[in-house]
Design a protein around this motif. Sequence first.
Motif, PDB file in Angstrom:
ATOM      1  N   TYR A   1     -15.626  -1.500  -2.867  1.00 45.32           N
ATOM      2  CA  TYR A   1     -14.918  -2.615  -3.650  1.00 45.32           C
ATOM      3  C   TYR A   1     -14.450  -1.847  -5.147  1.00 45.32           C
ATOM      4  CZ  TYR A   1     -16.028  -6.439  -0.817  1.00 45.32           C
ATOM      5  OH  TYR A   1     -16.069  -7.406   0.158  1.00 45.32           O
ATOM      6  N   THR A   2     -15.362  -0.861  -5.460  1.00 41.13           N
ATOM      7  CA  THR A   2     -14.969  -0.201  -6.580  1.00 41.13           C
ATOM      8  C   THR A   2     -13.961   0.724  -6.437  1.00 41.13           C
ATOM      9  OG1 THR A   2     -17.299  -0.240  -7.480  1.00 41.13           O
ATOM     10  CG2 THR A   2     -16.035   1.551  -8.435  1.00 41.13           C
ATOM     11  N   ARG A   3     -13.916   1.539  -5.390  1.00 42.31           N
ATOM     12  CA  ARG A   3     -12.830   2.184  -4.894  1.00 42.31           C
ATOM     13  C   ARG A   3     -11.441   1.283  -4.679  1.00 42.31           C
ATOM     14  NH1 ARG A   3     -15.789   6.397  -0.770  1.00 42.31           N
ATOM     15  NH2 ARG A   3     -16.856   7.537  -2.292  1.00 42.31           N
ATOM     16  N   LEU A   4     -11.599   0.418  -4.158  1.00 44.30           N
ATOM     17  CA  LEU A   4     -10.417  -0.350  -3.911  1.00 44.30           C
ATOM     18  C   LEU A   4      -9.808  -0.922  -5.125  1.00 44.30           C
ATOM     19  CD1 LEU A   4      -8.624  -2.145  -1.921  1.00 44.30           C
ATOM     20  CD2 LEU A   4     -10.388  -4.147  -1.920  1.00 44.30           C
ATOM     21  N   ALA A   5     -10.723  -1.472  -6.113  1.00 47.23           N
ATOM     22  CA  ALA A   5     -10.353  -2.015  -7.334  1.00 47.23           C
ATOM     23  C   ALA A   5      -9.578  -1.077  -8.005  1.00 47.23           C
ATOM     24  CB  ALA A   5     -11.634  -2.318  -8.254  1.00 47.23           C
ATOM     25  N   ARG A   6     -10.372   0.027  -8.042  1.00 43.17           N
ATOM     26  CA  ARG A   6      -9.446   1.569  -8.915  1.00 43.17           C
ATOM     27  C   ARG A   6      -8.167   1.683  -8.011  1.00 43.17           C
ATOM     28  NH1 ARG A   6     -14.718   5.466  -9.103  1.00 43.17           N
ATOM     29  NH2 ARG A   6     -15.962   4.297 -10.823  1.00 43.17           N
ATOM     30  N   ARG A   7      -8.053   1.566  -6.898  1.00 46.56           N
ATOM     31  CA  ARG A   7      -6.662   1.837  -6.283  1.00 46.56           C
ATOM     32  C   ARG A   7      -5.632   0.711  -6.566  1.00 46.56           C
ATOM     33  NH1 ARG A   7      -4.621   6.045  -5.424  1.00 46.56           N
ATOM     34  NH2 ARG A   7      -2.839   5.112  -6.177  1.00 46.56           N
ATOM     35  N   ILE A   8      -5.981  -0.280  -6.845  1.00 43.46           N
ATOM     36  CA  ILE A   8      -5.122  -1.556  -6.757  1.00 43.46           C
ATOM     37  C   ILE A   8      -4.633  -1.191  -8.287  1.00 43.46           C
ATOM     38  CG2 ILE A   8      -5.027  -3.781  -7.477  1.00 43.46           C
ATOM     39  CD1 ILE A   8      -6.692  -4.357  -4.944  1.00 43.46           C
ATOM     40  N   ALA A   9      -5.768  -0.918  -9.371  1.00 40.01           N
ATOM     41  CA  ALA A   9      -5.540  -0.813 -10.943  1.00 40.01           C
ATOM     42  C   ALA A   9      -4.492   0.255 -11.041  1.00 40.01           C
ATOM     43  CB  ALA A   9      -6.601  -0.487 -11.710  1.00 40.01           C
ATOM     44  N   LEU A  10      -4.503   1.219 -10.076  1.00 37.77           N
ATOM     45  CA  LEU A  10      -3.574   2.398 -10.037  1.00 37.77           C
ATOM     46  C   LEU A  10      -2.170   2.208  -9.661  1.00 37.77           C
ATOM     47  CD1 LEU A  10      -6.136   5.583  -9.703  1.00 37.77           C
ATOM     48  CD2 LEU A  10      -4.822   4.905 -11.780  1.00 37.77           C
ATOM     49  N   ASP A  11      -2.318   1.364  -8.708  1.00 45.73           N
ATOM     50  CA  ASP A  11      -1.095   1.037  -7.878  1.00 45.73           C
ATOM     51  C   ASP A  11      -0.263   0.136  -8.841  1.00 45.73           C
ATOM     52  OD1 ASP A  11      -1.404   2.712  -5.838  1.00 45.73           O
ATOM     53  OD2 ASP A  11      -2.241   0.993  -4.393  1.00 45.73           O
ATOM     54  N   GLU A  12      -0.939  -0.648  -9.495  1.00 44.78           N
ATOM     55  CA  GLU A  12      -0.164  -1.950 -10.157  1.00 44.78           C
ATOM     56  C   GLU A  12      -0.062  -1.497 -11.615  1.00 44.78           C
ATOM     57  OE1 GLU A  12      -2.355  -5.432 -10.002  1.00 44.78           O
ATOM     58  OE2 GLU A  12      -1.794  -5.816  -7.826  1.00 44.78           O
ATOM     59  N   ALA A  13      -0.369  -0.463 -12.362  1.00 45.01           N
ATOM     60  CA  ALA A  13      -0.130   0.194 -13.303  1.00 45.01           C
ATOM     61  C   ALA A  13       1.376   0.470 -13.777  1.00 45.01           C
ATOM     62  CB  ALA A  13      -1.011   1.329 -13.872  1.00 45.01           C
ATOM     63  N   THR A  14       1.832   0.050 -14.835  1.00 41.88           N
ATOM     64  CA  THR A  14       3.152   0.466 -15.239  1.00 41.88           C
ATOM     65  C   THR A  14       3.193   1.937 -15.655  1.00 41.88           C
ATOM     66  OG1 THR A  14       3.317  -1.723 -15.991  1.00 41.88           O
ATOM     67  CG2 THR A  14       4.828  -0.063 -16.795  1.00 41.88           C
ATOM     68  N   PRO A  15       3.992   2.562 -15.491  1.00 38.53           N
ATOM     69  CA  PRO A  15       4.239   4.092 -15.684  1.00 38.53           C
ATOM     70  C   PRO A  15       4.440   4.099 -17.084  1.00 38.53           C
ATOM     71  CG  PRO A  15       5.486   3.764 -13.737  1.00 38.53           C
ATOM     72  CD  PRO A  15       5.000   2.371 -14.120  1.00 38.53           C
ATOM     73  N   PRO A  16       4.115   4.956 -18.015  1.00 33.21           N
ATOM     74  CA  PRO A  16       4.134   5.135 -19.543  1.00 33.21           C
ATOM     75  C   PRO A  16       5.688   5.375 -19.681  1.00 33.21           C
ATOM     76  CG  PRO A  16       2.492   6.767 -18.710  1.00 33.21           C
ATOM     77  CD  PRO A  16       3.145   6.142 -17.449  1.00 33.21           C
ATOM     78  N   SER A  17       6.542   6.074 -18.925  1.00 32.92           N
ATOM     79  CA  SER A  17       7.937   5.864 -19.361  1.00 32.92           C
ATOM     80  C   SER A  17       8.492   4.798 -19.195  1.00 32.92           C
ATOM     81  CB  SER A  17       8.556   6.830 -18.337  1.00 32.92           C
ATOM     82  OG  SER A  17       8.529   6.504 -16.820  1.00 32.92           O
ATOM     83  N   ARG A  18       8.201   3.886 -18.195  1.00 28.18           N
ATOM     84  CA  ARG A  18       8.847   2.363 -18.313  1.00 28.18           C
ATOM     85  C   ARG A  18       8.393   1.667 -19.484  1.00 28.18           C
ATOM     86  NH1 ARG A  18       7.664  -0.437 -12.728  1.00 28.18           N
ATOM     87  NH2 ARG A  18       8.905  -2.108 -13.882  1.00 28.18           N
ATOM     88  N   ARG A  19       7.037   1.873 -19.998  1.00 28.41           N
ATOM     89  CA  ARG A  19       6.572   1.193 -21.031  1.00 28.41           C
ATOM     90  C   ARG A  19       7.496   1.546 -22.357  1.00 28.41           C
ATOM     91  NH1 ARG A  19       0.452   1.798 -19.750  1.00 28.41           N
ATOM     92  NH2 ARG A  19       1.020   3.878 -20.342  1.00 28.41           N
ATOM     93  N   VAL A  20       7.827   2.834 -22.501  1.00 25.67           N
ATOM     94  CA  VAL A  20       8.571   3.268 -23.792  1.00 25.67           C
ATOM     95  C   VAL A  20       9.901   2.560 -23.602  1.00 25.67           C
ATOM     96  CG1 VAL A  20       9.568   5.506 -24.688  1.00 25.67           C
ATOM     97  CG2 VAL A  20       7.056   5.424 -23.814  1.00 25.67           C
TER      98      VAL A  20
END
Length: 152
Positions: free
Chosen positions: A98-117
Motif C-alpha cells: 500500500y505504501t508503494r502504491l500510494a507513492r506511485r499514485i502520488a508521483l503519477d498525479e503530481a503536476t510537473p514543475p514546468s506546468r506549475r510555472v
Amino acid sequence: MSRQSVIQILLIAAVLASAWRLLVGTGQRTMAVRRLGLLLLLGLVVYSIIDPSNTWTNLARALGVGRGADLILYGLAVAFFGFVVTTFKRFRAMETRYTRLARRIALDEATPPSRRVRAAQDRSGRGIPTGTPDTLTGDVPPSPSVKAADAD
C-alpha cells in the motif's frame, strides 16, 4: 530423559520454528510445508473423531503430558503463536504494498514543475522567474482524483 522433558523440547522446538518463520521469507516451499502440516492436522482430527476416548490421552502419555486436554492446550498455544506470526508477516507485506502504491499514485498525479510555472505566469499576467517561492505556492487546482478522494 524424562517424559516431561520430551514434550518440553517438542514445544520449545515448535515455538522456535514459528519464531524462525518470522525471520524467513515466504515462498513455494513454505506454502508446501504449511499445506502438509494442515493435512496432518486434518488427519489427526479425523482420527480423534473416530476414536475420541483414547487418542489424545494416549498421545499425551506417550509425550509425557498428564492429560489429553493439556496436550490439546499446548498444541493450540503453539498454533496460535504460528497464526500470529503468519498474520504479522501478511499485514507487514500488505502495508509495504500500500505504501508503494500510494507513492506511485502520488508521483503519477503530481503536476510537473514546468506546468506549475506556466500556470502561475498565465494567472498573474507577468512572468515569474523559475525557482522562486511563488512557483511552489501557486494556486493550482487539484486533479479530479484528489477531489474524488476528498469527497469520500
